[in-house]
Design an enzyme around this catalytic site. Structure first.
Site, PDB file in Angstrom:
ATOM      1  N   SER A  44       0.867  -1.184   0.000  1.00 35.48           N
ATOM      2  CA  SER A  44       0.000   0.000   0.000  1.00 35.48           C
ATOM      3  C   SER A  44       0.898   1.227   0.000  1.00 35.48           C
ATOM      4  CB  SER A  44      -0.875  -0.009   1.259  1.00 35.48           C
ATOM      5  OG  SER A  44      -1.492   1.241   1.478  1.00 35.48           O
TER       6      SER A  44
ATOM      7  N   TYR B  67      -2.534  -0.539  10.628  1.00 34.29           N
ATOM      8  CA  TYR B  67      -2.579  -0.970   9.225  1.00 34.29           C
ATOM      9  C   TYR B  67      -1.308  -0.527   8.507  1.00 34.29           C
ATOM     10  CZ  TYR B  67      -4.212  -1.348   4.371  1.00 34.29           C
ATOM     11  OH  TYR B  67      -4.328  -1.655   3.031  1.00 34.29           O
TER      12      TYR B  67
END
Length: 255
Positions: free
Chosen positions: A146, A159
């Site tokens: 990501s 996260y």
């Protein structure tokens, strides 16, 4: 010759967490380039529907229902795919979860869930598949990171930590397995319109911030990840290893 570099004819791809979103888009993209695909997830109905959509289009698709967080069974599940469906040439570690909360109030059980799914799941699936690839002297593993592999944002620190771990797990897999003929790389998407991001897509204030913050000026569409994935899955990337490819509209390139 150049065109054949990107062909996936005759190859079998296992994509974890592929009943919807990015995983399903990649499955469709791989199938369009000649691969057979194995869709994985924990929801049998969702995976079955995704497989049916691909088969209705004439693609070769299979379902494999198993939970990556049940680590004791992952080896057995991978072995079953190899025995019953075919040799796994490419693994895409896509399965992931998200939870948003201020860090000082972040629930401990959600921290554990994020790491168990996003990091440990990729480690165990990668290890199980690599044990089959290493004796064959070839194989591809693509981990889905990501922009949070590189950057942080409020409310999602755990996260972010998992995706930073994915970037370095990719490097570590390369360090250990490249000598066996494996290529292990990662794709780091920016902000894409997916089910996981729907709350952000629907938030007009956040969307306005994102469009201003991203040089491309918009959200990404999941189909825009297919080219990067096919490149890393194909012979075109035969000397690319341990790399994280950011597909983010320039977000990590500017301030």
């Amino acid at each position: 010759m150049t065109k054949s570099l990107f062909s996936l004819d005759g190859r079998l791809v296992l994509i974890t967490g592929s009943g919807q979103g990015i995983g399903f888009a990649l499955a469709r993209g791989f199938a369009e380039h000649g691969a057979s695909v194995v869709l994985n997830g924990r929801d049998p109905g969702k995976v079955a529907d995704a497989v049916a959509k691909l088969r209705d289009t004439g693609f070769k698709a299979h379902a494999s229902i198993f939970d990556l967080t049940d680590f004791r069974s992952v080896d057995e599940d991978i072995a079953r795919i190899e025995a019953e469906i075919g040799t796994i040439d490419i693994l895409v570690n896509n399965a992931g979860v998200q939870f948003r909360a201020p860090l000082e109030d972040f629930p401990e059980d959600q921290w554990e869930r994020l790491f168990r799914t996003n990091v440990s799941g990729a480690f165990h699936a990668g290890k199980a598949v690599a044990r089959h690839m290493i004796p064959r002297g070839k194989g591809k593993i693509i981990n889905i990171g990501s922009v949070q592999s590189e950057l942080a944002r409020t409310g999602i620190a755990p996260y972010t930590a998992t995706k930073g771990a994915i970037r370095n797990l990719t490097r570590g897999m390369c360090a250990d397995w490249a000598k066996h003929g494996l290529q292990i790389n990662a794709i780091a998407p920016g902000y894409f319109r997916t089910e996981m991001n729907q709350a952000l897509v629907d938030n007009a204030e956040f969307s306005a911030w994102l469009e201003k913050r991203t040089p491309a000026g918009r959200w990404g569409n999941v189909d825009e990840l297919i080219g990067a994935a096919v490149f890393l899955a194909s012979d075109a990337s035969s000397f690319v290893n341990g790399h994280t490819l950011y597909v983010d509209g320039g977000l990590t390139a500017s301030v």
